[in-house]
Design a protein around this motif. Structure first.
Motif, PDB file in Angstrom:
ATOM      1  N   LEU A 180      -0.233   3.507   3.584  1.00 41.34           N
ATOM      2  CA  LEU A 180      -1.119   4.345   2.571  1.00 41.34           C
ATOM      3  C   LEU A 180      -2.110   3.695   2.132  1.00 41.34           C
ATOM      4  CD1 LEU A 180      -1.200   7.309   1.650  1.00 41.34           C
ATOM      5  CD2 LEU A 180       0.382   6.824  -0.156  1.00 41.34           C
ATOM      6  N   GLY A 181      -1.760   2.417   1.617  1.00 37.04           N
ATOM      7  CA  GLY A 181      -2.519   1.815   0.646  1.00 37.04           C
ATOM      8  C   GLY A 181      -3.695   1.050   1.779  1.00 37.04           C
ATOM      9  N   VAL A 182      -3.575   0.966   2.840  1.00 34.81           N
ATOM     10  CA  VAL A 182      -4.623   0.612   3.886  1.00 34.81           C
ATOM     11  C   VAL A 182      -5.560   1.776   4.078  1.00 34.81           C
ATOM     12  CG1 VAL A 182      -5.003  -0.295   6.241  1.00 34.81           C
ATOM     13  CG2 VAL A 182      -3.170  -1.357   4.743  1.00 34.81           C
ATOM     14  N   LEU A 183      -4.843   2.933   4.257  1.00 33.57           N
ATOM     15  CA  LEU A 183      -5.665   4.015   4.477  1.00 33.57           C
ATOM     16  C   LEU A 183      -6.717   4.431   3.370  1.00 33.57           C
ATOM     17  CD1 LEU A 183      -3.388   6.523   6.244  1.00 33.57           C
ATOM     18  CD2 LEU A 183      -5.428   5.641   7.268  1.00 33.57           C
ATOM     19  N   LEU A 184      -6.021   4.058   2.088  1.00 37.45           N
ATOM     20  CA  LEU A 184      -6.926   4.438   0.938  1.00 37.45           C
ATOM     21  C   LEU A 184      -8.088   3.418   0.972  1.00 37.45           C
ATOM     22  CD1 LEU A 184      -4.150   4.765  -1.677  1.00 37.45           C
ATOM     23  CD2 LEU A 184      -5.725   6.713  -1.169  1.00 37.45           C
ATOM     24  N   TYR A 185      -7.841   2.242   1.488  1.00 34.82           N
ATOM     25  CA  TYR A 185      -8.896   1.160   1.401  1.00 34.82           C
ATOM     26  C   TYR A 185     -10.104   1.524   2.612  1.00 34.82           C
ATOM     27  CZ  TYR A 185     -11.387  -3.311   2.021  1.00 34.82           C
ATOM     28  OH  TYR A 185     -12.241  -4.081   2.232  1.00 34.82           O
ATOM     29  N   VAL A 186      -9.573   1.930   3.696  1.00 36.81           N
ATOM     30  CA  VAL A 186     -10.392   1.881   4.872  1.00 36.81           C
ATOM     31  C   VAL A 186     -11.092   3.244   4.880  1.00 36.81           C
ATOM     32  CG1 VAL A 186      -9.094   0.339   6.210  1.00 36.81           C
ATOM     33  CG2 VAL A 186      -8.789   2.885   6.375  1.00 36.81           C
ATOM     34  N   THR A 187     -10.735   4.134   4.068  1.00 31.26           N
ATOM     35  CA  THR A 187     -11.358   5.491   4.018  1.00 31.26           C
ATOM     36  C   THR A 187     -12.287   5.726   2.658  1.00 31.26           C
ATOM     37  OG1 THR A 187      -9.518   6.510   3.101  1.00 31.26           O
ATOM     38  CG2 THR A 187      -9.609   6.490   5.568  1.00 31.26           C
ATOM     39  N   ARG A 188     -12.256   4.839   1.787  1.00 34.07           N
ATOM     40  CA  ARG A 188     -13.105   4.882   0.905  1.00 34.07           C
ATOM     41  C   ARG A 188     -14.570   4.818   1.173  1.00 34.07           C
ATOM     42  NH1 ARG A 188     -14.764  -0.286  -1.491  1.00 34.07           N
ATOM     43  NH2 ARG A 188     -13.837  -1.839   0.154  1.00 34.07           N
ATOM     44  N   PRO A 189     -15.531   5.404   0.137  1.00 37.85           N
ATOM     45  CA  PRO A 189     -16.751   5.280   0.577  1.00 37.85           C
ATOM     46  C   PRO A 189     -17.272   3.985   0.746  1.00 37.85           C
ATOM     47  CG  PRO A 189     -16.614   6.789  -1.071  1.00 37.85           C
ATOM     48  CD  PRO A 189     -15.141   5.992  -1.037  1.00 37.85           C
ATOM     49  N   GLY A 190     -17.961   3.807   1.909  1.00 40.81           N
ATOM     50  CA  GLY A 190     -18.760   2.332   1.978  1.00 40.81           C
ATOM     51  C   GLY A 190     -17.721   1.501   2.992  1.00 40.81           C
ATOM     52  N   ALA A 191     -16.760   1.910   3.493  1.00 41.96           N
ATOM     53  CA  ALA A 191     -15.585   1.100   3.924  1.00 41.96           C
ATOM     54  C   ALA A 191     -15.769   1.164   5.642  1.00 41.96           C
ATOM     55  CB  ALA A 191     -14.061   1.540   3.602  1.00 41.96           C
ATOM     56  N   MET A 192     -15.006   0.586   6.167  1.00 41.73           N
ATOM     57  CA  MET A 192     -15.060   0.592   7.670  1.00 41.73           C
ATOM     58  C   MET A 192     -14.844   1.948   8.130  1.00 41.73           C
ATOM     59  SD  MET A 192     -11.580  -1.736   9.062  1.00 41.73           S
ATOM     60  CE  MET A 192     -11.852  -3.016   7.995  1.00 41.73           C
ATOM     61  N   SER A 193     -13.782   2.472   7.774  1.00 39.53           N
ATOM     62  CA  SER A 193     -13.671   3.841   8.454  1.00 39.53           C
ATOM     63  C   SER A 193     -13.938   5.251   7.163  1.00 39.53           C
ATOM     64  CB  SER A 193     -12.477   4.238   8.908  1.00 39.53           C
ATOM     65  OG  SER A 193     -12.241   3.363   9.918  1.00 39.53           O
ATOM     66  N   ALA A 194     -14.960   5.028   6.570  1.00 41.16           N
ATOM     67  CA  ALA A 194     -15.266   5.997   5.261  1.00 41.16           C
ATOM     68  C   ALA A 194     -15.097   7.266   5.751  1.00 41.16           C
ATOM     69  CB  ALA A 194     -16.557   5.647   5.001  1.00 41.16           C
ATOM     70  N   ASN A 195     -14.387   7.729   4.969  1.00 41.92           N
ATOM     71  CA  ASN A 195     -14.110   9.434   5.318  1.00 41.92           C
ATOM     72  C   ASN A 195     -13.777  10.070   3.725  1.00 41.92           C
ATOM     73  OD1 ASN A 195     -12.852  11.937   5.931  1.00 41.92           O
ATOM     74  ND2 ASN A 195     -12.582  11.238   7.887  1.00 41.92           N
TER      75      ASN A 195
ATOM     76  N   PRO B 281       3.323   5.965  -3.954  1.00 38.45           N
ATOM     77  CA  PRO B 281       2.192   5.855  -4.475  1.00 38.45           C
ATOM     78  C   PRO B 281       1.629   4.896  -5.360  1.00 38.45           C
ATOM     79  CG  PRO B 281       3.244   7.659  -5.349  1.00 38.45           C
ATOM     80  CD  PRO B 281       4.236   7.195  -4.231  1.00 38.45           C
ATOM     81  N   PHE B 282       2.493   4.200  -6.134  1.00 41.32           N
ATOM     82  CA  PHE B 282       2.275   3.022  -6.997  1.00 41.32           C
ATOM     83  C   PHE B 282       1.882   1.923  -6.280  1.00 41.32           C
ATOM     84  CE2 PHE B 282       4.069  -0.696  -9.272  1.00 41.32           C
ATOM     85  CZ  PHE B 282       3.523  -0.429 -10.445  1.00 41.32           C
ATOM     86  N   PHE B 283       2.645   1.757  -5.097  1.00 43.19           N
ATOM     87  CA  PHE B 283       2.639   0.284  -4.363  1.00 43.19           C
ATOM     88  C   PHE B 283       1.274   0.611  -3.591  1.00 43.19           C
ATOM     89  CE2 PHE B 283       3.565  -1.683  -0.182  1.00 43.19           C
ATOM     90  CZ  PHE B 283       3.463  -3.172  -0.556  1.00 43.19           C
ATOM     91  N   ALA B 284       0.902   1.632  -3.194  1.00 39.50           N
ATOM     92  CA  ALA B 284      -0.090   2.172  -2.313  1.00 39.50           C
ATOM     93  C   ALA B 284      -1.427   1.899  -3.208  1.00 39.50           C
ATOM     94  CB  ALA B 284      -0.181   3.589  -1.823  1.00 39.50           C
ATOM     95  N   ARG B 285      -1.337   2.045  -4.476  1.00 41.62           N
ATOM     96  CA  ARG B 285      -2.737   1.783  -5.373  1.00 41.62           C
ATOM     97  C   ARG B 285      -2.820   0.283  -5.335  1.00 41.62           C
ATOM     98  NH1 ARG B 285      -6.512   5.098  -5.355  1.00 41.62           N
ATOM     99  NH2 ARG B 285      -5.445   6.635  -6.460  1.00 41.62           N
ATOM    100  N   LEU B 286      -1.665  -0.228  -5.594  1.00 43.62           N
ATOM    101  CA  LEU B 286      -1.703  -1.768  -5.814  1.00 43.62           C
ATOM    102  C   LEU B 286      -1.946  -2.368  -4.322  1.00 43.62           C
ATOM    103  CD1 LEU B 286       1.748  -2.593  -7.696  1.00 43.62           C
ATOM    104  CD2 LEU B 286      -0.659  -2.426  -8.419  1.00 43.62           C
ATOM    105  N   VAL B 287      -1.706  -1.982  -3.300  1.00 45.51           N
ATOM    106  CA  VAL B 287      -2.230  -2.310  -1.876  1.00 45.51           C
ATOM    107  C   VAL B 287      -3.743  -2.168  -1.729  1.00 45.51           C
ATOM    108  CG1 VAL B 287      -2.125  -2.038   0.585  1.00 45.51           C
ATOM    109  CG2 VAL B 287       0.080  -2.091  -0.725  1.00 45.51           C
ATOM    110  N   GLU B 288      -4.225  -1.097  -2.309  1.00 47.07           N
ATOM    111  CA  GLU B 288      -5.578  -0.720  -2.175  1.00 47.07           C
ATOM    112  C   GLU B 288      -6.613  -1.795  -3.181  1.00 47.07           C
ATOM    113  OE1 GLU B 288      -8.827   2.701  -3.177  1.00 47.07           O
ATOM    114  OE2 GLU B 288      -6.968   2.609  -3.890  1.00 47.07           O
ATOM    115  N   THR B 289      -5.812  -2.112  -4.354  1.00 48.89           N
ATOM    116  CA  THR B 289      -6.566  -2.982  -5.144  1.00 48.89           C
ATOM    117  C   THR B 289      -6.499  -4.536  -4.580  1.00 48.89           C
ATOM    118  OG1 THR B 289      -5.783  -1.641  -6.975  1.00 48.89           O
ATOM    119  CG2 THR B 289      -6.377  -3.942  -7.507  1.00 48.89           C
ATOM    120  N   ALA B 290      -5.375  -4.838  -3.961  1.00 50.70           N
ATOM    121  CA  ALA B 290      -5.267  -6.238  -3.520  1.00 50.70           C
ATOM    122  C   ALA B 290      -6.162  -6.355  -2.044  1.00 50.70           C
ATOM    123  CB  ALA B 290      -3.923  -6.436  -2.755  1.00 50.70           C
TER     124      ALA B 290
END
Length: 227
Positions: free
Chosen positions: A43-58, A112-121
C-alpha cells in the motif's frame, strides 16, 4: 498496597496469569505485525508510485488510497476503531474477544500508519537513481524491486520497528475490552483489584518488550545500511 517483603512472585496473578498474558500479547503483536507488513508495504509503494509526478502517476487512485483509505482510517482513535469493528470481527473470526479477534483491529489500525511511513521512506530515495535505472531499460517493476526498495530498506526497517512498537501499545489498550494479554491483566488485577505489584510488573514487561523490538530494529537497520 505495594508489597515490600519480597513476595511479589507469590501473587497468584503473577504466578498463574502472567505467562499466558505474555503469550497473548506476543500473539496479538505477531499476527497484526505480519498482516501490517504484508498489506502496508504494498500500500505504501502504491501511495508513492501513484502520486503526482511519480513513475505511475494516477491522481484518482492516489486520492482514494491516500485521502480516503489511509487518512480516514488513521483519523479514528484506536479505542473507537476497536469497538466499531467488533461486529465485523465477530463475523470474520467468530468471536469479539481474545487475542486473535483483537489482532484484526490492531492490523487495521496499523496498516495505514505503516503505509504512510513507507511512502515517506521511499520519498527519501534520490530520484536520480530511479532515472538512471529507467534510462538503462529497467521496467517499473524492476525499478521498484531492484532500486527503490533496496535503497530505502534501512528506513523501511526503522518504519516497521516504529509500527510494531505502536502495535504493542495498542495491544495493551485492546486488553481493556476483551483482547487479553498484559493489558487485560493490568486492568483486571492492577486496577480493579488494586494489586499494584501486578500493574508494575505488566508495565515493566511492556517496557522490556518495546526495548527489545527497538534494539532489534535498530540493529537490523544499521546492518543493512551501506550508504
Amino acid at each position: 498496597m505495594i508489597p515490600l517483603d519480597g513476595t511479589w512472585f507469590a501473587n497468584p496473578a503473577i504466578q498463574n496469569a502472567m505467562l499466558p498474558a505474555i503469550g497473548e500479547t506476543l500473539l496479538m503483536v505477531g499476527i497484526s505485525s505480519l498482516a501490517t507488513l504484508l498489506i502496508g508495504l504494498p500500500l505504501g509503494v502504491l501511495l508513492y508510485v501513484t502520486r503526482p509526478g511519480a513513475m505511475s502517476a494516477n491522481r484518482p487512485v492516489n486520492f482514494v488510497l491516500s485521502a480516503i483509505i489511509v487518512n480516514i482510517t488513521r483519523s479514528f482513535p484506536y479505542a473507537i476503531l476497536m469497538v466499531a469493528l467488533m461486529p465485523f470481527t465477530a463475523w470474520l473470526v467468530g468471536t469479539k474477544i481474545g487475542p486473535v479477534a483483537a489482532s484484526l483491529s490492531l492490523a487495521i489500525a496499523a496498516i495505514p500508519f505503516f503505509a504512510r511511513l513507507v511512502e515517506t521512506a521511499l520519498r527519501e530515495v534520490h530520484s536520480g537513481k530511479l532515472d538512471a535505472a529507467q534510462a538503462m531499460g529497467s521496467t517499473k517493476w524492476q525499478s521498484i524491486t531492484k532500486v527503490l526498495l533496496p535503497e530505502a530498506m534501512p528506513s523501511l526497517v526503522a518504519s516497521f520497528t516504529t509500527t510494531v512498537v505502536t502495535i504493542v501499545g495498542y495491544s495493551a489498550m485492546a486488553g481493556l475490552v476483551g483482547g487479553g494479554g498484559l493489558g487485560r491483566l493490568a486492568y483486571n488485577y492492577g486496577f480493579q483489584r488494586y494489586q499494584i505489584d501486578v500493574m508494575i510488573m505488566t508495565v515493566v514487561l511492556l517496557i522490556v518488550l518495546v526495548q527489545i523490538i527497538q534494539w532489534t530494529g535498530d540493529a537490523i537497520s544499521k546492518a543493512i545500511d551501506h550508504r
